[in-house]
Design a protein around this motif. Structure first.
Motif, mmCIF file in Angstrom:
data_model
loop_
_atom_site.group_PDB
_atom_site.id
_atom_site.type_symbol
_atom_site.label_atom_id
_atom_site.label_comp_id
_atom_site.label_asym_id
_atom_site.label_seq_id
_atom_site.Cartn_x
_atom_site.Cartn_y
_atom_site.Cartn_z
ATOM 1 N N PHE A 124 0.847 -1.193 0.000
ATOM 2 C CA PHE A 124 0.000 0.000 0.000
ATOM 3 C C PHE A 124 0.883 1.244 0.000
ATOM 4 N N TYR A 125 0.663 2.117 -0.983
ATOM 5 C CA TYR A 125 1.468 3.327 -1.138
ATOM 6 C C TYR A 125 0.571 4.535 -1.345
ATOM 7 N N ILE A 126 0.926 5.617 -0.677
ATOM 8 C CA ILE A 126 0.283 6.917 -0.880
ATOM 9 C C ILE A 126 1.353 7.804 -1.501
ATOM 10 N N THR A 127 1.045 8.406 -2.627
ATOM 11 C CA THR A 127 2.009 9.247 -3.329
ATOM 12 C C THR A 127 1.495 10.678 -3.373
ATOM 13 N N ILE A 128 2.267 11.601 -2.832
ATOM 14 C CA ILE A 128 1.941 13.019 -2.975
ATOM 15 C C ILE A 128 2.571 13.481 -4.278
ATOM 16 N N THR A 129 1.735 13.931 -5.209
ATOM 17 C CA THR A 129 2.235 14.394 -6.500
ATOM 18 C C THR A 129 2.461 15.905 -6.519
ATOM 19 N N ARG A 130 1.696 16.631 -5.688
ATOM 20 C CA ARG A 130 1.852 18.087 -5.619
ATOM 21 C C ARG A 130 1.397 18.557 -4.255
ATOM 22 N N ILE A 131 2.184 19.443 -3.654
ATOM 23 C CA ILE A 131 1.809 20.017 -2.366
ATOM 24 C C ILE A 131 2.350 21.429 -2.295
ATOM 25 N N ASP A 132 1.550 22.332 -1.739
ATOM 26 C CA ASP A 132 1.991 23.700 -1.466
ATOM 27 C C ASP A 132 1.399 24.114 -0.120
ATOM 28 N N ASN A 133 1.370 25.387 0.175
ATOM 29 C CA ASN A 133 0.868 25.843 1.472
ATOM 30 C C ASN A 133 -0.645 25.736 1.610
ATOM 31 N N VAL A 134 -1.343 25.479 0.511
ATOM 32 C CA VAL A 134 -2.801 25.472 0.533
ATOM 33 C C VAL A 134 -3.398 24.112 0.193
ATOM 34 N N THR A 135 -2.840 23.410 -0.790
ATOM 35 C CA THR A 135 -3.441 22.159 -1.254
ATOM 36 C C THR A 135 -2.428 21.022 -1.308
ATOM 37 N N VAL A 136 -2.955 19.821 -1.253
ATOM 38 C CA VAL A 136 -2.171 18.603 -1.447
ATOM 39 C C VAL A 136 -2.956 17.728 -2.407
ATOM 40 N N GLU A 137 -2.251 17.073 -3.321
ATOM 41 C CA GLU A 137 -2.915 16.127 -4.203
ATOM 42 C C GLU A 137 -1.998 14.957 -4.481
ATOM 43 N N GLY A 138 -2.625 13.832 -4.811
ATOM 44 C CA GLY A 138 -1.830 12.647 -5.072
ATOM 45 C C GLY A 138 -2.662 11.440 -5.411
ATOM 46 N N THR A 139 -2.012 10.274 -5.293
ATOM 47 C CA THR A 139 -2.633 9.008 -5.635
ATOM 48 C C THR A 139 -2.378 7.994 -4.522
ATOM 49 N N PHE A 140 -3.117 6.893 -4.556
ATOM 50 C CA PHE A 140 -2.870 5.802 -3.619
ATOM 51 C C PHE A 140 -3.345 4.498 -4.232
ATOM 52 N N THR A 141 -2.701 3.422 -3.834
ATOM 53 C CA THR A 141 -3.029 2.096 -4.350
ATOM 54 C C THR A 141 -2.483 1.043 -3.404
ATOM 55 N N GLY A 142 -3.074 -0.139 -3.444
ATOM 56 C CA GLY A 142 -2.567 -1.230 -2.622
ATOM 57 C C GLY A 142 -3.667 -2.114 -2.096
ATOM 58 N N THR A 143 -3.352 -2.813 -1.024
ATOM 59 C CA THR A 143 -4.263 -3.792 -0.444
ATOM 60 C C THR A 143 -4.664 -3.376 0.963
ATOM 61 N N LEU A 144 -5.960 -3.483 1.247
ATOM 62 C CA LEU A 144 -6.485 -3.251 2.590
ATOM 63 C C LEU A 144 -6.990 -4.575 3.136
ATOM 64 N N LYS A 145 -7.039 -4.678 4.464
ATOM 65 C CA LYS A 145 -7.598 -5.875 5.088
ATOM 66 C C LYS A 145 -8.551 -5.447 6.185
ATOM 67 N N GLU A 146 -9.453 -6.330 6.552
ATOM 68 C CA GLU A 146 -10.397 -6.040 7.623
ATOM 69 C C GLU A 146 -9.663 -6.059 8.961
ATOM 70 N N THR A 147 -10.029 -5.135 9.842
ATOM 71 C CA THR A 147 -9.361 -5.066 11.143
ATOM 72 C C THR A 147 -9.675 -6.275 12.004
ATOM 73 N N THR A 148 -10.785 -6.961 11.727
ATOM 74 C CA THR A 148 -11.143 -8.147 12.508
ATOM 75 C C THR A 148 -10.385 -9.378 12.048
ATOM 76 N N GLY A 149 -9.713 -9.299 10.880
ATOM 77 C CA GLY A 149 -8.997 -10.439 10.348
ATOM 78 C C GLY A 149 -9.865 -11.328 9.473
ATOM 79 N N ALA A 150 -11.169 -11.076 9.460
ATOM 80 C CA ALA A 150 -12.077 -11.870 8.616
ATOM 81 C C ALA A 150 -11.957 -11.404 7.171
ATOM 82 N N GLY A 151 -12.210 -12.293 6.256
ATOM 83 C CA GLY A 151 -12.174 -11.917 4.838
ATOM 84 C C GLY A 151 -10.756 -11.792 4.318
#
Length: 170
Positions: A124-151
């Protein structure tokens, strides 16, 4: 012949008037978090971004580094939250892996009462593509899992964000 010339001049005038207007591009003003999770699209409009300045004057080690939080809610009531950490301000454009302490994504699905996390995910990666004093933008991708461990693992694809950020002390 007169009718043909009149029609031709009218058409040219009409086209020149309609083509002469410049449309304002408001796409960069739009604030959002969007992604595909299990082939379903999730969209959060107007997310909130906060950068927390480190507090080195107290005994709490969890606030000794700068962190950024982005939070949003979809129309269906699902909650999306990112946390990013860096060694020193300012945050810079680049890749923030969930394997590093302080970088994570948490999503609470209202329809199924399920909480998903990137904790323990090696892809799982979060990529900041642009950031300044007012805004941030970017992308993210990867795998999430349930906190209970199910699924099993749940794939996040085509994740994008843009938010207004404010800076506060911890």
């Amino acid at each position: 012949m007169r009718i043909l010339i009149t029609a031709l001049l009218s058409a040219i005038t009409l086209l020149s008037i309609s083509c002469g207007k410049d449309k304002k591009d408001d796409s960069l003003q739009r604030r959002f978090i969007s992604m595909k999770l299990d082939n379903k699209i999730y969209l959060s409009e107007s997310p909130k971004g906060t950068i927390y300045v480190p507090n080195l004057t107290d005994e709490n080690p969890d606030n000794d580094y700068p962190k950024m939080e982005l939070t949003g809610q979809t129309y269906g009531g699902d909650q999306v939250s990112f946390t990013l950490a860096t060694a020193a301000l300012p945050f810079k454009a680049g890749v923030y892996a969930a394997t590093k302490k302080g970088n994570s994504m948490l999503m609470m699905l209202a329809s199924t009462y399920t909480t998903l996390t990137s904790e323990g995910s090696t892809d799982f990666y979060i990529t900041i593509t642009r950031i300044d004093n007012v805004t941030v933008e970017g992308t993210f991708t990867g795998t999430l899992k349930e906190t209970t461990g199910a699924g099993g693992p749940r794939a996040v694809r085509d994740g994008n964000f843009r938010a207004i950020i404010t800076q506060v002390s911890q």
